[in-house]
Structures are given as C-alpha cells and as structure tokens.
Motif scaffolding. Structure first.
Motif, PDB file in Angstrom:
ATOM      1  N   VAL A   1       0.832  -1.203   0.000  1.00  0.00           N
ATOM      2  CA  VAL A   1       0.000   0.000   0.000  1.00  0.00           C
ATOM      3  C   VAL A   1       0.867   1.254   0.000  1.00  0.00           C
ATOM      4  O   VAL A   1       0.576   2.230  -0.714  1.00  0.00           O
ATOM      5  N   ILE A   2       1.934   1.248   0.789  1.00  0.00           N
ATOM      6  CA  ILE A   2       2.839   2.403   0.812  1.00  0.00           C
ATOM      7  C   ILE A   2       3.504   2.592  -0.552  1.00  0.00           C
ATOM      8  O   ILE A   2       3.695   3.724  -1.024  1.00  0.00           O
ATOM      9  N   GLU A   3       3.838   1.489  -1.216  1.00  0.00           N
ATOM     10  CA  GLU A   3       4.424   1.592  -2.556  1.00  0.00           C
ATOM     11  C   GLU A   3       3.435   2.198  -3.545  1.00  0.00           C
ATOM     12  O   GLU A   3       3.801   3.061  -4.363  1.00  0.00           O
ATOM     13  N   ILE A   4       2.180   1.759  -3.475  1.00  0.00           N
ATOM     14  CA  ILE A   4       1.157   2.337  -4.357  1.00  0.00           C
ATOM     15  C   ILE A   4       0.946   3.812  -4.031  1.00  0.00           C
ATOM     16  O   ILE A   4       0.792   4.651  -4.925  1.00  0.00           O
ATOM     17  N   LEU A   5       0.952   4.138  -2.736  1.00  0.00           N
ATOM     18  CA  LEU A   5       0.752   5.525  -2.329  1.00  0.00           C
ATOM     19  C   LEU A   5       1.892   6.410  -2.808  1.00  0.00           C
ATOM     20  O   LEU A   5       1.670   7.550  -3.245  1.00  0.00           O
ATOM     21  N   ALA A   6       3.117   5.900  -2.744  1.00  0.00           N
ATOM     22  CA  ALA A   6       4.246   6.688  -3.258  1.00  0.00           C
ATOM     23  C   ALA A   6       4.165   6.848  -4.767  1.00  0.00           C
ATOM     24  O   ALA A   6       4.571   7.887  -5.317  1.00  0.00           O
ATOM     25  N   GLY A   7       3.643   5.843  -5.474  1.00  0.00           N
ATOM     26  CA  GLY A   7       3.498   5.941  -6.918  1.00  0.00           C
ATOM     27  C   GLY A   7       2.418   6.900  -7.366  1.00  0.00           C
ATOM     28  O   GLY A   7       2.404   7.317  -8.530  1.00  0.00           O
ATOM     29  N   THR A   8       1.499   7.258  -6.450  1.00  0.00           N
ATOM     30  CA  THR A   8       0.448   8.202  -6.839  1.00  0.00           C
ATOM     31  C   THR A   8       1.004   9.589  -7.146  1.00  0.00           C
ATOM     32  O   THR A   8       0.371  10.357  -7.872  1.00  0.00           O
ATOM     33  N   PHE A   9       2.173   9.936  -6.600  1.00  0.00           N
ATOM     34  CA  PHE A   9       2.738  11.262  -6.862  1.00  0.00           C
ATOM     35  C   PHE A   9       3.240  11.383  -8.292  1.00  0.00           C
ATOM     36  O   PHE A   9       3.476  12.498  -8.762  1.00  0.00           O
ATOM     37  N   VAL A  10       3.437  10.247  -8.964  1.00  0.00           N
ATOM     38  CA  VAL A  10       3.810  10.280 -10.376  1.00  0.00           C
ATOM     39  C   VAL A  10       2.567  10.371 -11.257  1.00  0.00           C
ATOM     40  O   VAL A  10       2.526  11.128 -12.233  1.00  0.00           O
ATOM     41  N   ILE A  11       1.545   9.588 -10.891  1.00  0.00           N
ATOM     42  CA  ILE A  11       0.303   9.600 -11.675  1.00  0.00           C
ATOM     43  C   ILE A  11      -0.520  10.853 -11.374  1.00  0.00           C
ATOM     44  O   ILE A  11      -1.096  11.467 -12.274  1.00  0.00           O
ATOM     45  N   LEU A  12      -0.577  11.220 -10.085  1.00  0.00           N
ATOM     46  CA  LEU A  12      -1.315  12.404  -9.652  1.00  0.00           C
ATOM     47  C   LEU A  12      -0.344  13.358  -8.973  1.00  0.00           C
ATOM     48  O   LEU A  12      -0.272  13.426  -7.742  1.00  0.00           O
ATOM     49  N   PRO A  13       0.460  14.092  -9.727  1.00  0.00           N
ATOM     50  CA  PRO A  13       1.415  15.012  -9.097  1.00  0.00           C
ATOM     51  C   PRO A  13       0.697  16.125  -8.340  1.00  0.00           C
ATOM     52  O   PRO A  13      -0.479  16.406  -8.576  1.00  0.00           O
ATOM     53  N   VAL A  14       1.417  16.725  -7.431  1.00  0.00           N
ATOM     54  CA  VAL A  14       0.853  17.829  -6.645  1.00  0.00           C
ATOM     55  C   VAL A  14       0.517  18.988  -7.580  1.00  0.00           C
ATOM     56  O   VAL A  14       1.319  19.377  -8.427  1.00  0.00           O
TER      57      VAL A  14
END
Length: 262
Positions: A147-160
């Motif tokens: 889950v933490i890996e998926i959460l860290a990958g969200t910053f690439v798909i959904l950048p700030v």
C-alpha cells in the motif's frame, strides 16, 4: 557560513508540506495505522518520516505559495486522495466484519457484543475476532508495504497541483463498497447455509414431535456445529484474504488512474 534564503526555505517547505498532507490523510483513514489506539503523535511522526523518504524522488511541486487560495485548494486535493485510498482499505476489512456478523447471527451470538472504540459502536465478538485475524494476515502478506508503494506511486500519476480530480473516481469508490456485502456473504455462505439447514431440520422435528424440547437442544447444537465449521473455515481463510487483498490492491491502482482529470 551557510546561508538560506527565503525562496529556498519556501521551496523546501512546499516540497515537504503537500506530500505530507496526502500521506497524513491516508494514515489517519487507514484501518491499521489509523486505529484510535495509536497516538496522534505517532501518526504525525510516521507521516513525516515517510514524506522525508518519498519527497526527494517526487516531481517538482508547482510554484504556488502555501498561504494562498490556490494552496488551500491543493491541500484539499491531497486530503481527498489520501482519504479515498484509506477508505478503500476500510472496505476490504469491512468484508470480514460483515461475514462475522452474518455467522454470529446465525449461530445465536447476536447478544455477544461489546463496545469497539475504533468504530464507536457495538461489535459482535466473532466479527472482532475475524477482523483481528485479517489484520495479522495483512501484515503477514506485506500488504502495508504494498500500500505504501502504491501511495508513493500516486505522486507520479497524480502530481501535486494536478488542477482537479476526476469525480468519476468517487463514484467508482462508492460502487466498490458493494464488495462488503458480496464478498462478506461469500465468506459466510458455507456456515450460514449449514446452520440454516440445521434450524429448518429442528423446526420440522418440532412439528413432528411437539413433546421434544427443541429449544433446549437447538442453541447448543447450532453453537457446536458453528464452532466446528468455523474451525474448518479458518483453514481456507488465508487464501480468501490473499485474493481479497489482491483485489483491493488492483482497485487502488484503478482508483488512482481514474482520478486523473479528463
């Protein structure tokens, strides 16, 4: 002498603050790390630690001041992403809780409840037991790391600062909540079916022989058969939970992909 300008300081704070909001919102909403027994200081510290690990590899944040209306919108956006992912994990563990409710009611354990501080309501003992076992299996399968890996990958798909989220993702999350009833019933169906057959047999026996005190033997019989079948179900619970967690991880990735604005 080392000198830090205001622009550099603001850049460091921006690079840390907005990922911290997303990770913190997830940790607050997650069923394991967001438990009420974990102090808030621990949650904040863990979110800050994860942010320090993840932030150096993230894309450059937008050049927007934190103390502005646009910065407030980004904060709300990050909170929505983290809360949606945490709610998805709650749905997975609610499947086991619902199965425990179905089994407990059929076994006659509807009165065996106690107050659960994390939910703020009375919960059946059997539901609580299955919930604790599912949490241990989640840790054994390294689900928290995935889950933490998926959460860290969200910053690439959904950048700030992605400038809005696709609202269809929240409709998809609401539809995914049906997993609670579907998968929960599938898990409890063998026990519920067997206990229902026993209750129907005792009802027929009571009609055929009214002098037989079915009520005195019905509750101990359903309790005994339910415990035996529960022991049998435990042997296959690991495989069921592994498949359920795999389904949840796949949905998390689908949810993040759907949040990308059109």
């Amino acid at each position: 002498m080392l000198e830090v300008t205001f622009t550099q300081l603001q850049g460091w704070l921006v690079a840390f603050f907005w990922p911290f909001i997303r990770l913190g919102a997830f940790l607050v909403a997650a069923p394991l790390l967001g438990h009420t027994s974990i102090p808030n200081r621990v949650k904040i510290g863990l979110a800050a630690l994860l942010t320090l690990v993840v932030a150096p590899g993230l894309p450059a944040p937008p050049d927007i001041p934190m103390m502005s209306w646009a910065g407030l919108g980004i904060v709300v956006e990050q909170m929505l992403i983290g809360l949606a992912m945490g709610l998805t994990m709650h749905i997975l563990f609610a499947v086991v809780t619902a199965a425990g409710e179905y089994i407990g009611l059929q076994m006659g354990l509807g009165f065996a409840t106690f107050f659960a501080p994390d939910t703020g309501a009375n919960t059946m003992v059997l539901s609580r037991l299955l919930h604790m076992i599912s949490l241990l299996l989640f840790l054994a399968f390294d689900g928290h790391l995935m889950v933490i890996e998926i959460l860290a990958g969200t910053f690439v798909i959904l950048p700030v600062g992605i400038s809005g989220l696709n609202t269809n993702a929240f409709e998809l999350l609401a539809r995914f909540a049906s997993t609670i009833f579907v998968s929960g019933l599938l898990l409890a169906l063998p026990l519920v079916s067997a206990l229902l057959i026993i209750n129907l047999s005792l009802g027929i026996l009571n009609r055929a022989s009214p002098q037989l005190t079915v009520f005195s033997i019905g509750f101990p019989l359903t309790m005994l058969v339910g415990l035996v079948l529960l022991m049998v179900m435990m042997t296959d619970l690991g495989r069921f939970m592994q498949r359920l967690f795999g389904q949840g991880m796949a949905f998390l990735q689908q949810l993040v992909q759907t949040m990308v604005p059109l």
